[in-house]
Design a protein around this motif. Structure first.
Motif, short mmCIF file in Angstrom:
data_model
loop_
_atom_site.label_atom_id
_atom_site.label_comp_id
_atom_site.label_asym_id
_atom_site.label_seq_id
_atom_site.Cartn_x
_atom_site.Cartn_y
_atom_site.Cartn_z
N THR A 6 -5.66 0.93 0.99
CA THR A 6 -6.19 2.20 1.51
C THR A 6 -5.28 3.37 1.13
O THR A 6 -4.06 3.29 1.29
CB THR A 6 -6.30 2.14 3.04
N LEU A 7 -5.88 4.42 0.61
CA LEU A 7 -5.15 5.65 0.33
C LEU A 7 -5.56 6.70 1.36
O LEU A 7 -6.76 6.95 1.53
CB LEU A 7 -5.50 6.17 -1.08
N GLU A 8 -4.58 7.26 2.04
CA GLU A 8 -4.87 8.39 2.93
C GLU A 8 -4.51 9.65 2.17
O GLU A 8 -3.34 9.97 2.00
CB GLU A 8 -4.05 8.28 4.21
N VAL A 9 -5.53 10.34 1.71
CA VAL A 9 -5.30 11.48 0.82
C VAL A 9 -5.45 12.79 1.59
O VAL A 9 -6.42 12.97 2.33
CB VAL A 9 -6.30 11.45 -0.36
N ALA A 10 -4.47 13.68 1.42
CA ALA A 10 -4.55 14.99 2.09
C ALA A 10 -5.65 15.81 1.45
O ALA A 10 -5.73 15.91 0.23
CB ALA A 10 -3.21 15.70 1.99
N ASP A 84 1.99 -2.27 -1.03
CA ASP A 84 1.13 -3.28 -0.45
C ASP A 84 1.73 -3.73 0.88
O ASP A 84 2.94 -3.95 0.94
CB ASP A 84 1.03 -4.45 -1.45
N PRO A 85 1.03 -3.87 1.99
CA PRO A 85 -0.42 -3.75 2.15
C PRO A 85 -0.93 -2.35 2.44
O PRO A 85 -2.11 -2.23 2.82
CB PRO A 85 -0.67 -4.68 3.35
N GLY A 86 -0.14 -1.34 2.33
CA GLY A 86 -0.63 0.00 2.58
C GLY A 86 -0.65 0.36 4.05
O GLY A 86 -0.09 -0.39 4.86
N PRO A 87 -1.26 1.42 4.49
CA PRO A 87 -1.91 2.41 3.62
C PRO A 87 -0.89 3.30 2.88
O PRO A 87 0.27 3.36 3.29
CB PRO A 87 -2.72 3.25 4.61
#
Lengths: 247, 139
Positions: A6-10, A84-87
């Motif tokens: 998962t990428l939490e993108v601003a 890994d494992p993110g986010p």
């Protein structure tokens, strides 16, 4: 299904939001994928409205600097598997005004860079007929490290002084000034000293050392600034002892 | 006829975030950095202490006894120990940073960092030993 991360993108869309928010995207986790690949995946397959800068994707152009989990990184050289494992939280470079999503406004830096004259300054150019300015490998070696800077601005996003004092000229600009000062073909050290020996120049630096830690090209801006401080002090003593000497 | 839109050179709605006063508590690295900056206060304190010692000596035995009595106070001893830790931290980080500011080149190659730091540490130990020998009964 292949493994994902998962990428939490601003996101900051000035026409819609008063301040940045985060949006989560699941992207495939391949071992040869970097954060920039993940952003490209999002733009191609999930949300075409995501804005960010990139060009060469091989650590040369310096466009894709962003904050990855709070640390300034070249996203083209930051592998997803390392998180890994993110986010993974991706934000625009810290301390710069945000234009949109991950794009920051860098005009202020470009003005500062121009102020230190990052080019070969000569008192007198020699005629082209006389050929090029020669340099030994040793002379090249004395400034080569500083010449590796690609203006990715990771050092600005890492430096607390940049965040607290917007007039501070900053690590990359000083390292690049030093790159030309140490060049045997250059004669502009004095002009640059006038800009850099001010408070907003080298003396703003508190030797926090973060710029050197985050530099993806091992330029060592912190080292450049401290060396320049020593030089500025010796020049000052010289002018004190020999006021009649060449200023 | 429709008016042409007003021309703006840059988009006016940049988002700027103010840096928190407590930015240095967010990461251990920044916290250590602020501790290093604060440690210079401990250096000032010891300089002041030394000046006070000299001043007391100059004013005669009574003043000097007063100074000694103050130094024996458990609270003062505790405070001095903490200040000493700060000064040690200050010195060690200073010597570790010295090679970064002094890229000494021999034979066209830059000396490894430990070769610049080591003489600094050696000088520190030797000078401290000489001072300790002078104070603690050396003749």
């Amino acid at each position: 299904m292949a493994k994902t991360i998962t990428l939490e993108v601003a996101r900051y869309r000035p026409e819609r939001e008063a301040e940045p928010t985060f949006e989560s995207f699941d992207v495939p986790l391949n071992k040869d994928c970097v954060v920039l690949d993940a952003l490209n995946y999002i733009k191609d397959k999930l949300d075409g409205s995501l804005s960010y800068r990139w060009s060469c994707r091989m650590g040369v152009c310096g466009s894709c600097g962003m904050m990855v989990n709070g640390d300034p990184k070249l996203t083209c050289a930051t592998f997803l598997t390392a998180y890994d494992p993110g986010p993974i939280r991706v934000e625009p470079l810290r301390y710069f005004p945000i234009v949109r999503d991950l794009v920051v406004e860098i005009t202020d830096f470009l003005d500062k860079l121009k102020a230190v004259k990052p080019w070969l300054v000569r008192d007198e150019e020699k005629p082209i007929g006389e050929g090029e300015y020669l340099q030994t490998p040793e002379q090249l070696d004395s400034y080569k490290q500083f010449s590796m800077c690609i203006n990715c601005l990771c050092c600005y996003a890492a430096c607390p002084v940049v965040g607290l004092d917007q007039h501070f000229i900053g690590p990359a600009a000083i390292a690049l000034a030093q790159r030309y000062n140490k060049d045997s073909r250059d004669e502009g050290a004095e002009e640059r000293l006038n800009v850099l020996s001010q408070h907003e120049g080298i003396w703003g630096c508190t030797f926090n050392g973060e710029c050197t830690r985050v530099c993806p090209k091992n330029v060592d801006p912190a080292g450049a600034i401290q060396q320049y401080k020593i030089k500025a002090v010796t020049e000052w003593y010289k002018s004190l002892i020999m006021p009649w000497g060449k200023k | 006829m429709k008016q042409p839109p007003a021309y703006t050179l840059y988009h006016p709605k940049w988002y700027r975030k103010r840096v928190s006063t407590w930015w240095w508590t967010e990461q251990w690295r920044s916290f250590k950095f602020i501790l290093r900056e604060l440690s210079s206060l401990a250096v000032i304190y010891f300089v002041a202490l030394l000046l006070w010692l000299l001043w007391s000596l100059g004013r005669g035995p009574d003043k000097y006894l007063e100074f000694q009595a103050w130094m024996k106070d458990p609270l003062v001893i505790a405070f001095n120990l903490i200040a000493l830790l700060f000064v040690l931290y200050h010195s060690i980080t200073w010597f570790n940073l010295a090679p970064k500011a002094m890229p000494i080149r021999v034979d066209g190659k830059r000396l490894p960092e430990w070769m610049v730091a080591a003489p600094n540490y050696a000088a520190w130990v030797v000078i401290s030993a000489v001072i300790a020998w002078l104070i603690l009964g050396g003749k």
